[in-house]
Design a protein around this motif. Structure first.
Motif, PDB file in Angstrom:
ATOM      1  N   LYS A 149       0.848  -1.181   0.000  1.00 60.65           N
ATOM      2  CA  LYS A 149       0.000   0.000   0.000  1.00 60.65           C
ATOM      3  C   LYS A 149       0.894   1.245   0.000  1.00 60.65           C
ATOM      4  CE  LYS A 149      -3.430   0.015   2.932  1.00 60.65           C
ATOM      5  NZ  LYS A 149      -4.268  -0.091   4.154  1.00 60.65           N
ATOM      6  N   SER A 150       0.467   2.274  -0.715  1.00 62.04           N
ATOM      7  CA  SER A 150       1.256   3.501  -0.783  1.00 62.04           C
ATOM      8  C   SER A 150       0.363   4.717  -0.609  1.00 62.04           C
ATOM      9  CB  SER A 150       1.965   3.619  -2.142  1.00 62.04           C
ATOM     10  OG  SER A 150       2.869   2.562  -2.349  1.00 62.04           O
ATOM     11  N   GLU A 151       0.868   5.688   0.146  1.00 57.68           N
ATOM     12  CA  GLU A 151       0.209   6.984   0.265  1.00 57.68           C
ATOM     13  C   GLU A 151       1.058   8.026  -0.444  1.00 57.68           C
ATOM     14  OE1 GLU A 151      -1.028   8.122   4.158  1.00 57.68           O
ATOM     15  OE2 GLU A 151      -1.743   6.118   4.686  1.00 57.68           O
ATOM     16  N   TRP A 152       0.443   8.748  -1.369  1.00 54.39           N
ATOM     17  CA  TRP A 152       1.126   9.792  -2.122  1.00 54.39           C
ATOM     18  C   TRP A 152       2.448   9.262  -2.694  1.00 54.39           C
ATOM     19  CZ3 TRP A 152      -2.035  13.540  -3.292  1.00 54.39           C
ATOM     20  CH2 TRP A 152      -3.040  13.914  -2.401  1.00 54.39           C
ATOM     21  N   ALA A 153       2.355   8.167  -3.387  1.00 53.09           N
ATOM     22  CA  ALA A 153       3.536   7.472  -3.888  1.00 53.09           C
ATOM     23  C   ALA A 153       4.267   8.262  -4.973  1.00 53.09           C
ATOM     24  CB  ALA A 153       3.135   6.110  -4.447  1.00 53.09           C
ATOM     25  N   ASP A 185      -0.861  16.338  -8.715  1.00 51.47           N
ATOM     26  CA  ASP A 185      -0.658  16.107 -10.134  1.00 51.47           C
ATOM     27  C   ASP A 185      -0.051  14.748 -10.438  1.00 51.47           C
ATOM     28  OD1 ASP A 185      -1.697  18.559 -10.902  1.00 51.47           O
ATOM     29  OD2 ASP A 185       0.231  19.575 -10.712  1.00 51.47           O
ATOM     30  N   ASN A 186       0.322  14.004  -9.408  1.00 45.48           N
ATOM     31  CA  ASN A 186       0.924  12.689  -9.610  1.00 45.48           C
ATOM     32  C   ASN A 186      -0.135  11.688 -10.071  1.00 45.48           C
ATOM     33  OD1 ASN A 186       1.770   9.912  -8.808  1.00 45.48           O
ATOM     34  ND2 ASN A 186       3.593  10.972  -8.080  1.00 45.48           N
ATOM     35  N   PRO A 187       0.117  10.928 -11.151  1.00 44.38           N
ATOM     36  CA  PRO A 187      -0.896   9.999 -11.657  1.00 44.38           C
ATOM     37  C   PRO A 187      -1.359   8.947 -10.656  1.00 44.38           C
ATOM     38  CG  PRO A 187       0.796  10.365 -13.297  1.00 44.38           C
ATOM     39  CD  PRO A 187       1.289  11.005 -12.035  1.00 44.38           C
ATOM     40  N   LEU A 188      -0.515   8.583  -9.684  1.00 48.20           N
ATOM     41  CA  LEU A 188      -0.930   7.579  -8.711  1.00 48.20           C
ATOM     42  C   LEU A 188      -1.921   8.128  -7.694  1.00 48.20           C
ATOM     43  CD1 LEU A 188       2.479   5.820  -8.014  1.00 48.20           C
ATOM     44  CD2 LEU A 188       0.455   4.747  -8.996  1.00 48.20           C
ATOM     45  N   GLY A 189      -1.919   9.448  -7.512  1.00 46.49           N
ATOM     46  CA  GLY A 189      -2.875  10.048  -6.598  1.00 46.49           C
ATOM     47  C   GLY A 189      -2.550   9.837  -5.130  1.00 46.49           C
ATOM     48  N   ALA A 190      -3.586   9.991  -4.316  1.00 41.71           N
ATOM     49  CA  ALA A 190      -3.413   9.998  -2.868  1.00 41.71           C
ATOM     50  C   ALA A 190      -3.133   8.629  -2.271  1.00 41.71           C
ATOM     51  CB  ALA A 190      -4.659  10.601  -2.214  1.00 41.71           C
ATOM     52  N   ARG A 191      -3.668   7.586  -2.865  1.00 44.30           N
ATOM     53  CA  ARG A 191      -3.514   6.238  -2.318  1.00 44.30           C
ATOM     54  C   ARG A 191      -3.394   5.236  -3.462  1.00 44.30           C
ATOM     55  NH1 ARG A 191      -3.737   9.452   1.269  1.00 44.30           N
ATOM     56  NH2 ARG A 191      -4.797   9.284   3.297  1.00 44.30           N
ATOM     57  N   THR A 192      -2.626   4.179  -3.205  1.00 43.08           N
ATOM     58  CA  THR A 192      -2.464   3.130  -4.208  1.00 43.08           C
ATOM     59  C   THR A 192      -2.429   1.770  -3.530  1.00 43.08           C
ATOM     60  OG1 THR A 192      -1.054   4.656  -5.461  1.00 43.08           O
ATOM     61  CG2 THR A 192      -1.096   2.369  -6.196  1.00 43.08           C
ATOM     62  N   THR A 215      -2.560  -1.784 -10.423  1.00 48.07           N
ATOM     63  CA  THR A 215      -2.892  -1.124  -9.172  1.00 48.07           C
ATOM     64  C   THR A 215      -4.364  -0.732  -9.142  1.00 48.07           C
ATOM     65  OG1 THR A 215      -2.467   1.133  -9.969  1.00 48.07           O
ATOM     66  CG2 THR A 215      -0.574  -0.087  -9.103  1.00 48.07           C
ATOM     67  N   ILE A 216      -4.829  -0.471  -7.939  1.00 47.68           N
ATOM     68  CA  ILE A 216      -6.065   0.291  -7.738  1.00 47.68           C
ATOM     69  C   ILE A 216      -5.584   1.623  -7.186  1.00 47.68           C
ATOM     70  CG2 ILE A 216      -8.322   0.382  -6.627  1.00 47.68           C
ATOM     71  CD1 ILE A 216      -8.193  -2.631  -6.298  1.00 47.68           C
ATOM     72  N   TYR A 217      -5.917   2.709  -7.858  1.00 49.86           N
ATOM     73  CA  TYR A 217      -5.297   3.996  -7.554  1.00 49.86           C
ATOM     74  C   TYR A 217      -6.369   5.077  -7.411  1.00 49.86           C
ATOM     75  CZ  TYR A 217      -6.247   5.536 -12.321  1.00 49.86           C
ATOM     76  OH  TYR A 217      -6.889   5.905 -13.486  1.00 49.86           O
ATOM     77  N   ALA A 218      -5.934   6.247  -6.973  1.00 45.13           N
ATOM     78  CA  ALA A 218      -6.843   7.382  -6.766  1.00 45.13           C
ATOM     79  C   ALA A 218      -6.820   8.303  -7.969  1.00 45.13           C
ATOM     80  CB  ALA A 218      -6.424   8.153  -5.510  1.00 45.13           C
ATOM     81  N   ILE A 257      -9.546   6.693  -0.807  1.00 43.38           N
ATOM     82  CA  ILE A 257      -9.120   6.854   0.580  1.00 43.38           C
ATOM     83  C   ILE A 257     -10.034   6.049   1.505  1.00 43.38           C
ATOM     84  CG2 ILE A 257      -8.983   8.537   2.472  1.00 43.38           C
ATOM     85  CD1 ILE A 257      -7.918  10.539   0.353  1.00 43.38           C
ATOM     86  N   HIS A 258     -11.330   6.037   1.207  1.00 42.85           N
ATOM     87  CA  HIS A 258     -12.302   5.267   1.989  1.00 42.85           C
ATOM     88  C   HIS A 258     -11.986   3.776   1.912  1.00 42.85           C
ATOM     89  CE1 HIS A 258     -16.324   3.436   2.784  1.00 42.85           C
ATOM     90  NE2 HIS A 258     -16.464   4.447   3.624  1.00 42.85           N
ATOM     91  N   LEU A 259     -11.722   3.270   0.705  1.00 43.27           N
ATOM     92  CA  LEU A 259     -11.404   1.851   0.528  1.00 43.27           C
ATOM     93  C   LEU A 259     -10.045   1.512   1.133  1.00 43.27           C
ATOM     94  CD1 LEU A 259     -11.974  -0.946  -0.750  1.00 43.27           C
ATOM     95  CD2 LEU A 259     -10.899  -0.086  -2.848  1.00 43.27           C
ATOM     96  N   TYR A 260      -9.072   2.356   0.912  1.00 45.75           N
ATOM     97  CA  TYR A 260      -7.704   2.122   1.389  1.00 45.75           C
ATOM     98  C   TYR A 260      -7.664   1.927   2.905  1.00 45.75           C
ATOM     99  CZ  TYR A 260      -2.638   3.208   1.797  1.00 45.75           C
ATOM    100  OH  TYR A 260      -1.285   3.186   2.057  1.00 45.75           O
TER     101      TYR A 260
END
Length: 236
Positions: free
Chosen positions: A141-145, A172-179, A192-195, A219-222
């Motif tokens: 799991k990654s936050e703001w990866a 602006d990062n394609p992965l978003g807030a959570r991955t 991945t499942i990404y934001a 974020i809710h799912l993560y």
């Protein structure tokens, strides 16, 4: 931004997953503040219609998240078909509670709740030629990866070369807030499942196999998904 995920993008701790924008490279649609201020117009004589109630709920669910490391603006939920709003639905499944089920044919992701229901999220999924199915699990799991384009992508899109050493996390990062990084048999699948911050991408096939949820939904799912959670991707 419509994002096309290629073979790889490096998360904050190793691993690779790629994103190839179909529109100008790494452009972001700006979020428009979702506000309930105008919802009164949807009611008559002070009586809010069912559509009005749905919009009011969406304004709350998809509101701004100012306490994030990078504050997340509200989603312009009016750009999302209401059938893709997050909700609890009846869902019969033999899978254990907590299992994630991806249904690319319907553009939904389900989290099994174990009582005959599931939390359902609208999603974007793989485009034609990049759909896949099978069982996987959340290996990391990654936050703001950090996002790093693979060499193959840089060859196809030279403008990505400036991020060859990685693009830091941010709005602006394609992965978003959570991955959620998906693995099979101990190996990273590159999926991945990404934001996603693009409301207009929900309900469409735009990626190279990855699955995107609105940032608030992701974020809710993560928060409810530990490492080793089973993920089932249904045939399209």
């Amino acid at each position: 931004m419509t994002i096309d995920h290629g073979n790889a993008a490096r998360g904050a701790v190793g691993g690779i997953a790629a994103f190839e924008p179909q529109r100008p490279f790494l452009s972001r649609r700006s979020f428009l503040a979702g506000s309930a201020a105008g919802l009164g117009a949807l009611g008559l004589g002070g009586c809010v219609t069912s559509d009005g109630a749905l919009m009011a709920e969406a304004a709350t669910i998809y509101g701004p998240m100012p306490d994030e490391k990078f504050p997340i603006p509200a989603v312009d939920y009016r750009k999302v078909n209401p059938k893709y709003y997050r909700r609890t639905v009846a869902y019969a499944s033999k899978e254990a509670a907590g299992t994630i089920v991806v249904d690319p044919s319907q553009y939904y992701v389900y989290r099994i709740e174990g009582d005959g229901t599931a939390t359902r999220y609208g999603a974007n999924v793989g485009r034609d030629g990049f759909l896949w199915s099978g069982d996987a699990y959340v290996g990391r799991k990654s936050e703001w990866a950090t996002w790093t384009p693979p060499k193959e992508m840089i060859k196809r899109q030279p403008e990505a070369a400036k991020y060859a050493r990685g693009m830091p996390g941010g709005l602006d990062n394609p992965l978003g807030a959570r991955t959620l990084h998906l693995y099979q048999n101990g190996a990273y699948t590159l999926y991945t499942i990404y934001a996603s911050s693009d409301p207009e991408s929900i309900g469409s096939g735009i990626t190279s196999g990855c699955v995107g949820l609105l940032s608030q939904d992701m974020i809710h799912l993560y928060a409810r998904t530990p490492v080793k959670t089973k993920v089932v991707v249904l045939p399209a």
